[in-house]
Design a protein around this motif. Structure first.
Motif, PDB file in Angstrom:
ATOM      1  N   ALA A  57      -5.961   7.337   1.343  1.00 46.40           N
ATOM      2  CA  ALA A  57      -5.450   5.963   1.347  1.00 46.40           C
ATOM      3  C   ALA A  57      -4.646   5.659   2.605  1.00 46.40           C
ATOM      4  O   ALA A  57      -4.689   4.533   3.117  1.00 46.40           O
ATOM      5  N   ASN A  84       0.755   4.176  -2.792  1.00 44.86           N
ATOM      6  CA  ASN A  84       0.623   5.586  -2.410  1.00 44.86           C
ATOM      7  C   ASN A  84       1.708   6.437  -3.051  1.00 44.86           C
ATOM      8  O   ASN A  84       1.439   7.537  -3.547  1.00 44.86           O
ATOM      9  N   SER A  93       0.838  -1.205   0.000  1.00 49.31           N
ATOM     10  CA  SER A  93       0.000   0.000   0.000  1.00 49.31           C
ATOM     11  C   SER A  93       0.874   1.256   0.000  1.00 49.31           C
ATOM     12  O   SER A  93       0.514   2.257  -0.621  1.00 49.31           O
ATOM     13  N   TYR A  94       2.026   1.222   0.686  1.00 52.06           N
ATOM     14  CA  TYR A  94       2.953   2.359   0.646  1.00 52.06           C
ATOM     15  C   TYR A  94       3.481   2.565  -0.772  1.00 52.06           C
ATOM     16  O   TYR A  94       3.618   3.700  -1.233  1.00 52.06           O
ATOM     17  N   VAL A 146      -3.895  10.164  -1.731  1.00 48.85           N
ATOM     18  CA  VAL A 146      -2.902   9.514  -0.882  1.00 48.85           C
ATOM     19  C   VAL A 146      -3.239   9.709   0.588  1.00 48.85           C
ATOM     20  O   VAL A 146      -3.122   8.775   1.387  1.00 48.85           O
TER      21      VAL A 146
END
Length: 114
Positions: free
Chosen positions: A80, A40, A36-37, A77
């Motif tokens: 998220a 992003n 997920s990072y 972002v």
């Protein structure tokens, strides 16, 4: 700068996928978090990396849009990150519940690494 940015996204993506393919639940959760990072950073990079530019166009005058930062990737972002934090907290609670019920954190049918 672009090479470092692209390499960091690639390393994060590769590490996240590798951890997702592991048999232990905690490693899978950490892999999802790292992936997920990476996503992003990818979305954030799509907004063009401009430093010191205002995000909002003011006034009625005709302006060049290239002189302003794009606020949409920044908002995506930020959203998220918040959703990822909540999802990670939920996954960790489920991991603790599974560990308490089964006395292991292996995925069913997976072989032990030890």
């Amino acid at each position: 700068m672009e090479i470092v940015f692209a390499l960091s996204i690639g390393i994060l993506t590769g590490s996240g996928v590798w951890l997702i393919l592991r048999s232990r639940t905690f490693q899978v959760i950490m892999g999802l978090l790292i992936l997920s990072y990476a996503v992003n950073l990818f979305i954030f990079g799509g907004g063009l990396l401009n430093v010191g530019m205002p995000p909002i166009i003011h006034g009625e005058a005709v302006v060049n849009p290239e002189d302003y930062a794009n606020p949409i990737p920044q908002a995506l972002v930020l959203t998220a990150i918040v959703i990822g934090f909540a999802t990670t907290a939920l996954f960790l609670v489920l991991l603790l519940a599974q560990r308490g019920l089964t006395n292991t954190d292996h995925v069913d049918g997976a072989e032990s690494d030890e």
